[in-house]
Design a protein around this motif. Structure first.
Motif, short mmCIF file in Angstrom:
data_model
loop_
_atom_site.label_atom_id
_atom_site.label_comp_id
_atom_site.label_asym_id
_atom_site.label_seq_id
_atom_site.Cartn_x
_atom_site.Cartn_y
_atom_site.Cartn_z
N ALA A 45 0.83 -1.21 0.00
CA ALA A 45 0.00 0.00 0.00
C ALA A 45 0.86 1.26 0.00
N VAL A 46 1.94 1.25 0.77
CA VAL A 46 2.84 2.41 0.78
C VAL A 46 3.46 2.61 -0.60
N ARG A 47 3.85 1.53 -1.22
CA ARG A 47 4.41 1.62 -2.58
C ARG A 47 3.39 2.19 -3.55
N CYS A 48 2.16 1.69 -3.48
CA CYS A 48 1.10 2.20 -4.36
C CYS A 48 0.84 3.68 -4.10
N LEU A 49 0.79 4.06 -2.82
CA LEU A 49 0.50 5.45 -2.48
C LEU A 49 1.55 6.39 -3.06
N ARG A 50 2.82 6.02 -2.93
CA ARG A 50 3.89 6.87 -3.45
C ARG A 50 3.80 7.02 -4.96
N GLU A 51 3.45 5.94 -5.64
CA GLU A 51 3.30 6.02 -7.09
C GLU A 51 2.12 6.92 -7.47
N LEU A 52 1.01 6.76 -6.78
CA LEU A 52 -0.21 7.49 -7.15
C LEU A 52 -0.15 8.96 -6.77
N MET A 53 0.58 9.30 -5.69
CA MET A 53 0.62 10.69 -5.24
C MET A 53 1.86 11.43 -5.73
N GLY A 54 2.64 10.81 -6.58
CA GLY A 54 3.92 11.39 -6.99
C GLY A 54 3.83 12.78 -7.59
N GLY A 55 2.76 13.12 -8.27
CA GLY A 55 2.68 14.41 -8.93
C GLY A 55 1.82 15.44 -8.23
N MET A 56 1.41 15.18 -7.01
CA MET A 56 0.48 16.09 -6.34
C MET A 56 1.21 17.20 -5.61
N ARG A 57 0.67 18.42 -5.67
CA ARG A 57 1.26 19.55 -4.96
C ARG A 57 1.15 19.41 -3.46
N LEU A 58 0.22 18.56 -3.00
CA LEU A 58 0.10 18.35 -1.56
C LEU A 58 1.35 17.72 -0.97
N LEU A 59 2.26 17.26 -1.86
CA LEU A 59 3.50 16.67 -1.36
C LEU A 59 4.37 17.72 -0.68
N GLY A 60 4.19 18.97 -0.99
CA GLY A 60 4.99 19.95 -0.28
C GLY A 60 5.28 21.17 -1.13
N PRO A 61 5.88 22.22 -0.54
CA PRO A 61 6.09 23.47 -1.24
C PRO A 61 7.14 23.41 -2.33
N ASP A 62 8.00 22.38 -2.33
CA ASP A 62 9.06 22.32 -3.33
C ASP A 62 8.58 21.74 -4.65
N VAL A 63 7.34 21.23 -4.69
CA VAL A 63 6.80 20.70 -5.93
C VAL A 63 6.16 21.84 -6.69
N ARG A 64 6.65 22.09 -7.90
CA ARG A 64 6.20 23.24 -8.68
C ARG A 64 5.41 22.80 -9.91
N GLU A 65 4.66 23.76 -10.41
CA GLU A 65 3.94 23.51 -11.65
C GLU A 65 4.92 23.26 -12.78
N PRO A 66 4.58 22.42 -13.79
CA PRO A 66 5.47 22.21 -14.93
C PRO A 66 5.81 23.51 -15.63
N GLY A 67 7.09 23.69 -15.94
CA GLY A 67 7.52 24.87 -16.67
C GLY A 67 7.89 26.05 -15.82
N THR A 68 7.72 25.97 -14.49
CA THR A 68 8.07 27.09 -13.64
C THR A 68 9.54 27.02 -13.26
N ALA A 69 10.12 28.16 -13.04
CA ALA A 69 11.53 28.21 -12.73
C ALA A 69 11.76 27.82 -11.28
N PRO A 70 12.91 27.17 -10.97
CA PRO A 70 13.23 26.85 -9.58
C PRO A 70 13.56 28.09 -8.79
#
Length: 217
Positions: A192-217
């Motif tokens: 379940a932990v493995r599945c969760l990490r795969e399914l939530m990999g692209g969500m912004r809820l993961l934290g403030p360092d996850v940015r929209e595609p194309g935005t500058a770091p």
């Protein structure tokens, strides 16, 4: 999140439903749903047939409380847990809920495995399983929304609830197809932990360092 404690009548009703659910699970595991009748379930549970039909529409529907019990306890654990980033809170609560800490938890996983195996040959039983998961996801959205805070994107909240629910569902289904023990790399918690990490990999809820595609770091 505060909830009103159940009344004595509600607790008795829940206990009776769970007794019937366990009786149905025993018979389904022993014989399969096709060779089990509602009358036999009622007899095994020690209740009248009219009592069975007061609570359940069909023999397959009778196992719903048993299948839903783990999800109910998991949501309670998640809601009551210490403050943490939502993905971490989901992951920790899922891992803890699917790791059998006592004999009762281990028994619950054994029942789930047996019922999921029986559901492979019974469309009505599969429908109950899917319904239980959908109802769990609907309730989980409320918990996730509170944990995520008022500024959270409603779509992200909905996706997180769906991802967590599907992670558990897929993990349990995958585990039920094997003879792997309840703990370890092939157990439901690790899957379940493995599945969760795969399914939530692209969500912004993961934290403030996850940015929209194309935005500058």
């Amino acid at each position: 999140m505060s909830t009103k404690p159940p009344s004595l009548t509600e607790r008795r009703k829940a206990a009776t439903q769970l007794d019937i659910a366990r009786a149905a699970a025993e018979l389904f595991t022993e014989r399969g749903p096709d060779d089990t009748t509602a009358e036999e379930i009622a007899l095994r549970a020690g209740v009248a047939l009219r009592t069975f039909y007061r609570y359940f529409r069909s023999k397959q529907d009778a196992v719903a409380p048993l299948l839903a019990g783990g999800a109910d306890r998991w949501r309670e654990r998640l809601a009551a847990g210490p403050g943490a980033a939502l993905p971490d809170a989901l992951e920790r609560s899922i891992a803890a809920s699917l790791t059998p800490a006592d004999a009762e938890a281990a028994e619950g996983l054994r029942w789930t495995r047996g019922l999921l195996r029986a559901a492979e040959r019974d469309p009505a039983l599969r429908a109950v399983w899917y319904r239980v998961n959908q109802e769990s996801e609907d309730r989980l959205r409320v918990v996730v929304a509170e944990l995520a805070g008022p500024d959270a994107d409603p779509l992200e909240v909905r996706l997180a609830a769906a991802a967590a629910t599907d992670a558990i569902r897929i993990a349990l289904e995958t585990w039920a197809e094997t003879d792997a023990p309840a703990e370890g790399a092939g157990g439901p918690a690790a899957l379940a932990v493995r599945c969760l990490r795969e399914l939530m990999g692209g969500m912004r809820l993961l934290g403030p360092d996850v940015r929209e595609p194309g935005t500058a770091p």
